[in-house]
Design a protein around this motif. Structure first.
Motif, PDB file in Angstrom:
ATOM      1  N   THR A  32     -11.562   5.261  -3.801  1.00  0.00           N
ATOM      2  CA  THR A  32     -11.068   6.624  -3.600  1.00  0.00           C
ATOM      3  C   THR A  32      -9.920   6.899  -4.561  1.00  0.00           C
ATOM      4  O   THR A  32      -9.383   5.985  -5.198  1.00  0.00           O
ATOM      5  CB  THR A  32     -10.562   6.841  -2.162  1.00  0.00           C
ATOM      6  OG1 THR A  32      -9.440   5.973  -1.914  1.00  0.00           O
ATOM      7  CG2 THR A  32     -11.657   6.569  -1.143  1.00  0.00           C
TER       8      THR A  32
ATOM      9  N   ASP B  64     -10.935   0.761  -2.117  1.00  0.00           N
ATOM     10  CA  ASP B  64     -11.544   1.771  -1.237  1.00  0.00           C
ATOM     11  C   ASP B  64     -12.495   2.697  -1.983  1.00  0.00           C
ATOM     12  O   ASP B  64     -13.184   3.508  -1.361  1.00  0.00           O
ATOM     13  CB  ASP B  64     -10.462   2.619  -0.569  1.00  0.00           C
ATOM     14  CG  ASP B  64      -9.526   1.805   0.293  1.00  0.00           C
ATOM     15  OD1 ASP B  64      -9.936   0.718   0.741  1.00  0.00           O
ATOM     16  OD2 ASP B  64      -8.377   2.247   0.508  1.00  0.00           O
TER      17      ASP B  64
ATOM     18  N   THR C 237      -0.704   4.639   0.526  1.00  0.00           N
ATOM     19  CA  THR C 237      -1.911   4.678  -0.294  1.00  0.00           C
ATOM     20  C   THR C 237      -3.024   3.932   0.432  1.00  0.00           C
ATOM     21  O   THR C 237      -2.843   3.449   1.552  1.00  0.00           O
ATOM     22  CB  THR C 237      -1.677   4.025  -1.663  1.00  0.00           C
ATOM     23  OG1 THR C 237      -1.495   2.609  -1.478  1.00  0.00           O
ATOM     24  CG2 THR C 237      -0.452   4.605  -2.350  1.00  0.00           C
ATOM     25  N   GLY C 238      -4.153   3.814  -0.240  1.00  0.00           N
ATOM     26  CA  GLY C 238      -5.226   2.975   0.263  1.00  0.00           C
ATOM     27  C   GLY C 238      -5.047   1.549  -0.221  1.00  0.00           C
ATOM     28  O   GLY C 238      -3.947   1.124  -0.595  1.00  0.00           O
ATOM     29  N   ASN C 239      -6.136   0.810  -0.261  1.00  0.00           N
ATOM     30  CA  ASN C 239      -6.091  -0.596  -0.651  1.00  0.00           C
ATOM     31  C   ASN C 239      -6.138  -0.765  -2.165  1.00  0.00           C
ATOM     32  O   ASN C 239      -6.888  -0.083  -2.854  1.00  0.00           O
ATOM     33  CB  ASN C 239      -7.273  -1.336  -0.025  1.00  0.00           C
ATOM     34  CG  ASN C 239      -7.144  -1.453   1.480  1.00  0.00           C
ATOM     35  OD1 ASN C 239      -6.246  -2.126   1.984  1.00  0.00           O
ATOM     36  ND2 ASN C 239      -8.034  -0.790   2.210  1.00  0.00           N
TER      37      ASN C 239
ATOM     38  N   ILE D 132      -6.298  12.161  -0.030  1.00  0.00           N
ATOM     39  CA  ILE D 132      -7.169  11.110  -0.549  1.00  0.00           C
ATOM     40  C   ILE D 132      -8.591  11.643  -0.610  1.00  0.00           C
ATOM     41  O   ILE D 132      -9.063  12.310   0.309  1.00  0.00           O
ATOM     42  CB  ILE D 132      -7.088   9.849   0.326  1.00  0.00           C
ATOM     43  CG1 ILE D 132      -5.697   9.212   0.182  1.00  0.00           C
ATOM     44  CG2 ILE D 132      -8.159   8.840  -0.063  1.00  0.00           C
ATOM     45  CD1 ILE D 132      -5.489   7.975   1.025  1.00  0.00           C
TER      46      ILE D 132
ATOM     47  N   LYS E 178       0.842  -1.204   0.000  1.00  0.00           N
ATOM     48  CA  LYS E 178       0.000   0.000   0.000  1.00  0.00           C
ATOM     49  C   LYS E 178       0.878   1.255   0.000  1.00  0.00           C
ATOM     50  O   LYS E 178       0.809   2.100   0.896  1.00  0.00           O
ATOM     51  CB  LYS E 178      -0.946   0.009   1.206  1.00  0.00           C
ATOM     52  CG  LYS E 178      -1.867  -1.188   1.286  1.00  0.00           C
ATOM     53  CD  LYS E 178      -2.726  -1.138   2.536  1.00  0.00           C
ATOM     54  CE  LYS E 178      -3.530  -2.408   2.705  1.00  0.00           C
ATOM     55  NZ  LYS E 178      -4.329  -2.388   3.958  1.00  0.00           N
TER      56      LYS E 178
ATOM     57  N   ASN F 194      -7.235   4.150  -5.415  1.00  0.00           N
ATOM     58  CA  ASN F 194      -7.268   3.146  -4.357  1.00  0.00           C
ATOM     59  C   ASN F 194      -8.483   2.273  -4.653  1.00  0.00           C
ATOM     60  O   ASN F 194      -9.592   2.525  -4.175  1.00  0.00           O
ATOM     61  CB  ASN F 194      -7.371   3.815  -2.992  1.00  0.00           C
ATOM     62  CG  ASN F 194      -6.139   4.642  -2.666  1.00  0.00           C
ATOM     63  OD1 ASN F 194      -5.015   4.157  -2.769  1.00  0.00           O
ATOM     64  ND2 ASN F 194      -6.344   5.893  -2.288  1.00  0.00           N
TER      65      ASN F 194
END
Length: 411
Positions: free
Chosen positions: A304, A302, A279-281, A317, A261, A299
């Motif tokens: 996003t 997520d 980062t996100g997932n 984000i 991530k 992401n």
């Protein structure tokens, strides 16, 4: 008579002795802006005034200025205007609303899983998971004119195209790479891998001299010289790369790492890490803004976006976008004010009935406001934009077609 002379003389002397000067004019003026709709952001020479219409802005230096008006559901309005000393200029503007529309839906013979755009050749190239042929779509001014099948000899899973290199690289069975000449579509060679790599992404350097392959199973990046189409270097990484994008202004690579991530900026020559951010997932779908000062990614899990400055990778984000289960791709509009975001479902989604149609969302970047969404086909996987920003092309995997949108953001 003498008395008259003496009476007049002091008056003459007094007049001659008085001072004279040019009139003083103020060096500033004002602007009053009224719009339909109200609440429009006002910018002067590209700088926000932190004011929403209706608004009167004082203290503007005299001279010519570019006045811009922005509103999340409208096209940007811009005009040169002269500010005069001590005067208030009045603007009464009706903003044109954005109204994107589908102008074509081009059916494909196969299930396309990846797509890349060669703007100079005016061609889209599609990797087909269910065919030994690569699909080449030839574009007119706005729509797709016709399709040509290019023999590869194996199913394809990824594709990258470069006008500068006159090359197409496609990932085929067994992590091998098929190399085709872009202009003719001729298959030049196939490059077998030295070992199992788990290739996740292919991308060319902006100048077309190199092809980068992100190898997740091998935790490396392979660099191919496009002139000879040979492997010249392998960069070992401290994680599993998912996607790569090169900087057009320097020798940097931007790499998203799935399990870790992380988004990292690395030197393409040495692999040294220069900056990184969390980062996100499931980070994927790297994209640039117009002047390459900011880099974005999806992401995916997520729903996003992350948009970060290109040097230090500091950024923010977005809020989570509604609809779908993933956000799989995105790009900036050609005027830089909006983002096109692809909302979809994983390609593994199947069964009966099929998943709902994906959506193309239009987001106003300064405030992350949702402008609207536009229905797509089943499981959209890739988005690309024409070089002039007037058209968007969306590849629908399960829908087996490419949709062409008129963006309506450019005047």
């Amino acid at each position: 008579m003498n008395i008259i002379k003496y009476l007049i003389l002091p008056a003459v002397l007094l007049t001659a002795g008085s001072c004279s000067h040019d009139p003083v004019y103020p060096s500033i003026g004002s602007l009053y802006v009224s719009t339909e709709p109200v609440g429009v952001e006002v910018l002067i020479d590209g700088q926000t005034q932190n004011r929403l219409t209706p608004a009167k802005i004082d203290g503007i230096p005299v001279g010519w200025h570019t006045i811009s008006l922005r509103y999340y559901r409208c096209k940007e309005w811009s005009q040169r205007l002269e500010i005069k000393p001590g005067q208030t200029r009045n603007l009464i503007i009706r903003m044109p609303y954005v109204a994107p529309s589908v102008i074509q839906r081009f059916s494909l013979s196969y299930f396309g899983v990846d797509m890349d755009y060669a703007p100079q050749a005016r061609k889209l190239f599609i990797a087909n998971k269910s065919s030994i042929y690569l699909t080449e779509l030839n574009l007119g001014d706005s729509t797709i004119l016709y399709a040509t099948s290019r023999l590869v000899g194996s199913w394809q899973y990824l594709v990258a195209a470069s006008d500068q290199a006159n090359r197409i690289y496609a990932l085929i069975n067994g992590d091998s790479l098929a190399v085709l000449e872009l202009n003719s579509g001729t298959l030049l060679k196939k490059i077998p891998p030295p070992r199992h790599l788990g290739v996740k992404n292919l991308t060319f350097s902006p100048d077309g001299q190199f092809l980068y392959a992100a190898n997740s199973a091998d935790s490396s990046i392979f660099i191919f010289q496009t002139g000879s189409d040979t492997l010249i270097k392998s960069l070992k990484l401290d994680g599993e790369p998912n996607e790569i994008i090169g900087s057009p202004t320097n020798n940097d690579l931007y790499i998203s790492f799935d399990k870790e991530k992380r988004l990292a900026r690395r030197d393409a020559g040495t692999g040294a890490q220069l900056a990184a951010t969390a980062t996100g997932n499931a980070p994927r779908g790297l994209f640039w803004d117009l002047d390459h000062q900011n880099i974005g990614l999806c992401n995916s899990a997520d729903r996003t976006l992350l948009v970060a400055d290109a040097m230090g990778l500091g950024g923010a984000i977005s809020p989570a976008f509604p609809y779908g289960t993933i956000v799989c791709d995105a790009c900036y509009s050609a005027n830089g004010t909006h983002l096109w975001v692809l909302q979809s479902y994983p390609t593994s989604t199947g069964g009966d009935p099929p998943p709902p149609p994906g959506r193309l969302a239009l987001i106003y970047k300064p405030t992350w406001q949702f402008v609207g969404h536009y229905d797509l086909g089943s499981i959209p996987v890739k988005i690309t934009q024409s070089s002039d920003g007037r058209f968007i092309y969306v590849l629908n995997y399960l829908g087996q077609d490419v949709m062409v949108f008129r963006t309506d953001l450019m005047n």
